[in-house]
Write an enzyme that holds these catalytic residues in place. Sequence first.
Site, short mmCIF file in Angstrom:
data_model
loop_
_atom_site.label_atom_id
_atom_site.label_comp_id
_atom_site.label_asym_id
_atom_site.label_seq_id
_atom_site.Cartn_x
_atom_site.Cartn_y
_atom_site.Cartn_z
N LYS A 15 0.86 -1.18 0.00
CA LYS A 15 0.00 0.00 0.00
C LYS A 15 0.89 1.22 0.00
CE LYS A 15 -3.91 2.30 0.45
NZ LYS A 15 -4.97 2.28 -0.57
N GLU A 200 4.90 8.45 1.17
CA GLU A 200 5.36 7.57 0.09
C GLU A 200 6.70 6.92 0.44
OE1 GLU A 200 3.93 8.83 -4.23
OE2 GLU A 200 5.06 10.45 -3.28
N ASN A 201 6.90 5.75 -0.14
CA ASN A 201 8.17 5.01 -0.04
C ASN A 201 8.55 4.68 1.40
OD1 ASN A 201 8.53 5.22 -2.91
ND2 ASN A 201 9.21 7.35 -2.58
N ARG A 202 7.54 4.57 2.27
CA ARG A 202 7.74 4.25 3.68
C ARG A 202 8.54 5.32 4.44
NH1 ARG A 202 4.19 1.55 2.11
NH2 ARG A 202 3.93 -0.71 2.33
N LEU A 203 8.64 6.52 3.85
CA LEU A 203 9.34 7.62 4.52
C LEU A 203 8.31 8.46 5.28
CD1 LEU A 203 11.87 8.62 1.70
CD2 LEU A 203 12.24 7.15 3.71
#
Length: 224
Positions: A15, A200-203
């Site tokens: 996700k 986004e991008n797990r950041l």
Amino acid sequence: MTDRDPVLDPALMRKQYRAEGLDETELADDPMEQFARWFAQATRAAVEGAVYEPNAMVVSTADAEGRPSSRTVLLKQYDEQGFVFYTNYESRKARDLAGNPYVSLLFPWHPMARQVLVTGVARRTGRDETAAYFRTRPHGSQLGAWASAQSSVIFSRAELDASYAELAARYPEGEQVPVPPNWGGFRVAPQSVEFWQGRENRLHDRLRYVAEADGSWRVERLSP
């Protein structure tokens, strides 16, 4: 598994969070005010069907030997003193808190890509406060507080239903139900409150309020 089904395989579930970020300049001066802002937004999302039970929170405790346990309960009040929930004082969570008052709370507002994580100390609410809240509960919920010896082993569902039926006959609708002596609230006074915003991008953005000795709050950003 030989053929990895992306629908069933948790390793393949993805996700991407595309929510707006959370910046230090946007935060309230104290965590309870910031929580009130996010809780109001979660409540509006619930009205629109996007969030289910915004006051649901995971309460994690540990017993005297340090063995943890978690369960979902409902937040029933919050103010500058902390977060309040109610339970049977003989339940597992209450027994844990009697020996180890340190607790964590987690509000999982997944559809908004948000979480609030609280660590603090739990103390029992006063009996007057407990009674005032108990009177607001639906009649059936008041009876349920008497019928359930929470966390204890019972023989069958029939035993629980029979206990409830007996109470319903004793206290019919419209008759005042006394407050159970072993039932009441806990108020969690926060020592840290983290506001987690998915990115986004797990950041992700993670901003945490930490209580200082003088009663003020320090805000720190955590790496995701």
